[in-house]
Design a protein around this motif. Structure first.
Motif, PDB file in Angstrom:
ATOM      1  N   LEU A  85       0.839  -1.201   0.000  1.00 48.72           N
ATOM      2  CA  LEU A  85       0.000   0.000   0.000  1.00 48.72           C
ATOM      3  C   LEU A  85       0.874   1.252   0.000  1.00 48.72           C
ATOM      4  CD1 LEU A  85      -2.831  -0.764   2.594  1.00 48.72           C
ATOM      5  CD2 LEU A  85      -3.063  -0.610   0.105  1.00 48.72           C
ATOM      6  N   THR A  86       0.464   2.254  -0.746  1.00 45.50           N
ATOM      7  CA  THR A  86       1.100   3.567  -0.631  1.00 45.50           C
ATOM      8  C   THR A  86       0.558   4.247   0.629  1.00 45.50           C
ATOM      9  OG1 THR A  86      -0.735   4.553  -1.843  1.00 45.50           O
ATOM     10  CG2 THR A  86       1.172   3.826  -3.155  1.00 45.50           C
ATOM     11  N   VAL A  87       1.098   5.415   0.959  1.00 42.79           N
ATOM     12  CA  VAL A  87       0.578   6.170   2.111  1.00 42.79           C
ATOM     13  C   VAL A  87      -0.925   6.445   1.893  1.00 42.79           C
ATOM     14  CG1 VAL A  87       0.646   8.423   3.275  1.00 42.79           C
ATOM     15  CG2 VAL A  87       2.785   7.225   2.710  1.00 42.79           C
ATOM     16  N   LYS A  88      -1.249   6.794   0.674  1.00 38.83           N
ATOM     17  CA  LYS A  88      -2.636   7.088   0.277  1.00 38.83           C
ATOM     18  C   LYS A  88      -3.532   5.882   0.598  1.00 38.83           C
ATOM     19  CE  LYS A  88      -4.620   8.317  -4.261  1.00 38.83           C
ATOM     20  NZ  LYS A  88      -4.239   8.749  -5.604  1.00 38.83           N
ATOM     21  N   GLY A  89      -3.030   4.695   0.290  1.00 37.67           N
ATOM     22  CA  GLY A  89      -3.793   3.463   0.545  1.00 37.67           C
ATOM     23  C   GLY A  89      -3.915   3.195   2.031  1.00 37.67           C
ATOM     24  N   GLU A  90      -2.809   3.402   2.747  1.00 41.03           N
ATOM     25  CA  GLU A  90      -2.818   3.153   4.210  1.00 41.03           C
ATOM     26  C   GLU A  90      -3.807   4.051   4.942  1.00 41.03           C
ATOM     27  OE1 GLU A  90       1.271   3.727   5.138  1.00 41.03           O
ATOM     28  OE2 GLU A  90       1.842   1.664   4.568  1.00 41.03           O
ATOM     29  N   LYS A  91      -4.029   5.267   4.397  1.00 42.88           N
ATOM     30  CA  LYS A  91      -4.948   6.205   5.069  1.00 42.88           C
ATOM     31  C   LYS A  91      -6.391   5.680   5.058  1.00 42.88           C
ATOM     32  CE  LYS A  91      -2.090   9.829   5.722  1.00 42.88           C
ATOM     33  NZ  LYS A  91      -1.852  10.500   7.009  1.00 42.88           N
ATOM     34  N   LEU A  92      -6.646   4.628   4.280  1.00 41.62           N
ATOM     35  CA  LEU A  92      -8.005   4.082   4.239  1.00 41.62           C
ATOM     36  C   LEU A  92      -8.272   3.131   5.401  1.00 41.62           C
ATOM     37  CD1 LEU A  92      -8.208   3.446   0.410  1.00 41.62           C
ATOM     38  CD2 LEU A  92      -9.792   4.897   1.690  1.00 41.62           C
ATOM     39  N   GLU A  93      -7.214   2.766   6.136  1.00 38.18           N
ATOM     40  CA  GLU A  93      -7.395   1.747   7.180  1.00 38.18           C
ATOM     41  C   GLU A  93      -8.478   2.105   8.199  1.00 38.18           C
ATOM     42  OE1 GLU A  93      -3.811   0.007   8.736  1.00 38.18           O
ATOM     43  OE2 GLU A  93      -4.961  -1.437   9.925  1.00 38.18           O
ATOM     44  N   PRO A  94      -8.432   3.321   8.801  1.00 40.82           N
ATOM     45  CA  PRO A  94      -9.479   3.632   9.792  1.00 40.82           C
ATOM     46  C   PRO A  94     -10.890   3.594   9.193  1.00 40.82           C
ATOM     47  CG  PRO A  94      -8.081   5.557   9.370  1.00 40.82           C
ATOM     48  CD  PRO A  94      -7.456   4.411   8.654  1.00 40.82           C
ATOM     49  N   ILE A  95     -11.005   3.990   7.921  1.00 40.02           N
ATOM     50  CA  ILE A  95     -12.334   4.032   7.280  1.00 40.02           C
ATOM     51  C   ILE A  95     -12.859   2.610   7.075  1.00 40.02           C
ATOM     52  CG2 ILE A  95     -13.599   4.730   5.200  1.00 40.02           C
ATOM     53  CD1 ILE A  95     -11.487   7.041   4.932  1.00 40.02           C
ATOM     54  N   ILE A  96     -11.988   1.741   6.580  1.00 37.87           N
ATOM     55  CA  ILE A  96     -12.422   0.357   6.325  1.00 37.87           C
ATOM     56  C   ILE A  96     -12.689  -0.359   7.656  1.00 37.87           C
ATOM     57  CG2 ILE A  96     -11.700  -1.868   5.361  1.00 37.87           C
ATOM     58  CD1 ILE A  96     -10.450  -0.386   3.045  1.00 37.87           C
ATOM     59  N   ASN A  97     -11.905  -0.021   8.686  1.00 34.12           N
ATOM     60  CA  ASN A  97     -12.169  -0.623  10.000  1.00 34.12           C
ATOM     61  C   ASN A  97     -13.526  -0.173  10.544  1.00 34.12           C
ATOM     62  OD1 ASN A  97      -9.802  -2.080   9.991  1.00 34.12           O
ATOM     63  ND2 ASN A  97      -8.631  -0.536  11.108  1.00 34.12           N
ATOM     64  N   GLU A  98     -13.843   1.105  10.348  1.00 29.97           N
ATOM     65  CA  GLU A  98     -15.162   1.618  10.791  1.00 29.97           C
ATOM     66  C   GLU A  98     -16.285   0.935  10.007  1.00 29.97           C
ATOM     67  OE1 GLU A  98     -14.158   3.284  13.888  1.00 29.97           O
ATOM     68  OE2 GLU A  98     -16.245   3.645  13.292  1.00 29.97           O
ATOM     69  N   LEU A  99     -16.040   0.733   8.714  1.00 25.17           N
ATOM     70  CA  LEU A  99     -17.042   0.074   7.867  1.00 25.17           C
ATOM     71  C   LEU A  99     -17.279  -1.347   8.380  1.00 25.17           C
ATOM     72  CD1 LEU A  99     -18.639   0.772   5.298  1.00 25.17           C
ATOM     73  CD2 LEU A  99     -16.827  -0.321   3.965  1.00 25.17           C
ATOM     74  N   GLN A 100     -16.202  -1.956   8.828  1.00 26.46           N
ATOM     75  CA  GLN A 100     -16.309  -3.332   9.319  1.00 26.46           C
ATOM     76  C   GLN A 100     -17.085  -3.375  10.626  1.00 26.46           C
ATOM     77  OE1 GLN A 100     -12.667  -5.303   9.277  1.00 26.46           O
ATOM     78  NE2 GLN A 100     -13.711  -7.236   8.894  1.00 26.46           N
ATOM     79  N   LYS A 101     -16.799  -2.414  11.501  1.00 31.20           N
ATOM     80  CA  LYS A 101     -17.544  -2.353  12.788  1.00 31.20           C
ATOM     81  C   LYS A 101     -19.033  -2.175  12.502  1.00 31.20           C
ATOM     82  CE  LYS A 101     -14.086  -0.031  15.570  1.00 31.20           C
ATOM     83  NZ  LYS A 101     -13.857   1.400  15.837  1.00 31.20           N
ATOM     84  N   TRP A 102     -19.342  -1.295  11.544  1.00 30.11           N
ATOM     85  CA  TRP A 102     -20.748  -1.093  11.162  1.00 30.11           C
ATOM     86  C   TRP A 102     -21.336  -2.413  10.674  1.00 30.11           C
ATOM     87  CZ3 TRP A 102     -23.160  -1.933   6.476  1.00 30.11           C
ATOM     88  CH2 TRP A 102     -24.478  -1.460   6.374  1.00 30.11           C
ATOM     89  N   GLY A 103     -20.582  -3.114   9.856  1.00 30.18           N
ATOM     90  CA  GLY A 103     -21.061  -4.374   9.290  1.00 30.18           C
ATOM     91  C   GLY A 103     -21.273  -5.445  10.336  1.00 30.18           C
ATOM     92  N   VAL A 104     -20.350  -5.532  11.277  1.00 30.90           N
ATOM     93  CA  VAL A 104     -20.472  -6.555  12.325  1.00 30.90           C
ATOM     94  C   VAL A 104     -21.743  -6.280  13.138  1.00 30.90           C
ATOM     95  CG1 VAL A 104     -19.445  -7.378  14.487  1.00 30.90           C
ATOM     96  CG2 VAL A 104     -18.013  -7.112  12.452  1.00 30.90           C
ATOM     97  N   GLU A 105     -22.043  -4.986  13.345  1.00 27.95           N
ATOM     98  CA  GLU A 105     -23.230  -4.648  14.147  1.00 27.95           C
ATOM     99  C   GLU A 105     -24.512  -4.813  13.328  1.00 27.95           C
ATOM    100  OE1 GLU A 105     -23.004  -0.932  16.244  1.00 27.95           O
ATOM    101  OE2 GLU A 105     -25.120  -1.058  16.861  1.00 27.95           O
ATOM    102  N   TYR A 106     -24.462  -4.477  12.033  1.00 26.61           N
ATOM    103  CA  TYR A 106     -25.727  -4.381  11.296  1.00 26.61           C
ATOM    104  C   TYR A 106     -25.914  -5.418  10.193  1.00 26.61           C
ATOM    105  CZ  TYR A 106     -26.526   0.069  13.587  1.00 26.61           C
ATOM    106  OH  TYR A 106     -26.734   1.052  14.519  1.00 26.61           O
ATOM    107  N   VAL A 107     -24.829  -6.105   9.771  1.00 22.18           N
ATOM    108  CA  VAL A 107     -24.969  -6.988   8.596  1.00 22.18           C
ATOM    109  C   VAL A 107     -24.829  -8.451   8.963  1.00 22.18           C
ATOM    110  CG1 VAL A 107     -23.933  -7.622   6.375  1.00 22.18           C
ATOM    111  CG2 VAL A 107     -24.185  -5.211   6.999  1.00 22.18           C
ATOM    112  N   ILE A 108     -23.798  -8.725   9.796  1.00 22.06           N
ATOM    113  CA  ILE A 108     -23.469 -10.159   9.999  1.00 22.06           C
ATOM    114  C   ILE A 108     -24.269 -10.751  11.145  1.00 22.06           C
ATOM    115  CG2 ILE A 108     -21.553 -11.719  10.561  1.00 22.06           C
ATOM    116  CD1 ILE A 108     -19.900  -9.157   9.318  1.00 22.06           C
TER     117      ILE A 108
END
Lengths: 108, 108
Positions: A85-108
């Motif tokens: 990952l470039t720095v640009k790619g790494e900056k997505l980590e918190p966003i994707i982690n938040e998306l996952q938390k949302w998913g664990v609560e509402y999707v799975i």
């Protein structure tokens, strides 16, 4: 068009452009797999069930062109290709982690 | 497979499932358009440039089935159909806003 609406439609075009870069069905899963560091093509294939080789090649090319990943080729026999990952790619980590938390609560 | 890897691949399956719900090319743009409140189908079509009627129908059906939006039909002549985000849908607002901030800094 009220000022709020103009601003919102500009933001929406921006969102559509952003999703063009990382909105592909597999991009976020590839980015996620790279959060734990440099990976070879075969490792990515193993870590992302159900992705075809053709699709992984296509998504990685798109992500490299958009500066999300770096592709390095090592002159081993046969040659080894690694993705990071470039720095640009790494900056997505918190966003994707938040998306996952949302998913664990509402999707799975 | 090391414990960390097993956990990571479980999380990845979860991510793939989540993206199955909101990863569609247009879902995030539709959700974004609904952040400012209830919208009619025609308003959504106007607010999301380049989406086809067929695709908007398909995505809204998928989102309704996944509990992201509520569809209400009013007995006007002709009938009016309005779409609203559920609580589950509204919880995506901070994530999509963060994604937009990332995009403004790195994509646009």
């Amino acid at each position: 068009m009220a000022k709020k609406n103009i601003q919102q439609s500009e933001e929406k075009c921006a969102l559509q452009e952003i999703l063009g870069v990382i909105g592909g069905k597999w991009s976020m899963s590839i980015i996620y797999a790279l959060f734990t560091g440099k990976k070879r093509f075969s490792e990515l294939e193993r870590l992302i069930p159900n992705i075809s080789t053709r699709m992984l090649v296509k998504e990685l090319k798109n992500m490299e062109a958009n500066g999300i990943v770096i592709r390095e080729v090592f002159a081993t026999v046969p040659p080894t290709v690694e993705y990071t990952l470039t720095v640009k790619g790494e900056k997505l980590e918190p966003i994707i982690n938040e998306l996952q938390k949302w998913g664990v609560e509402y999707v799975i």
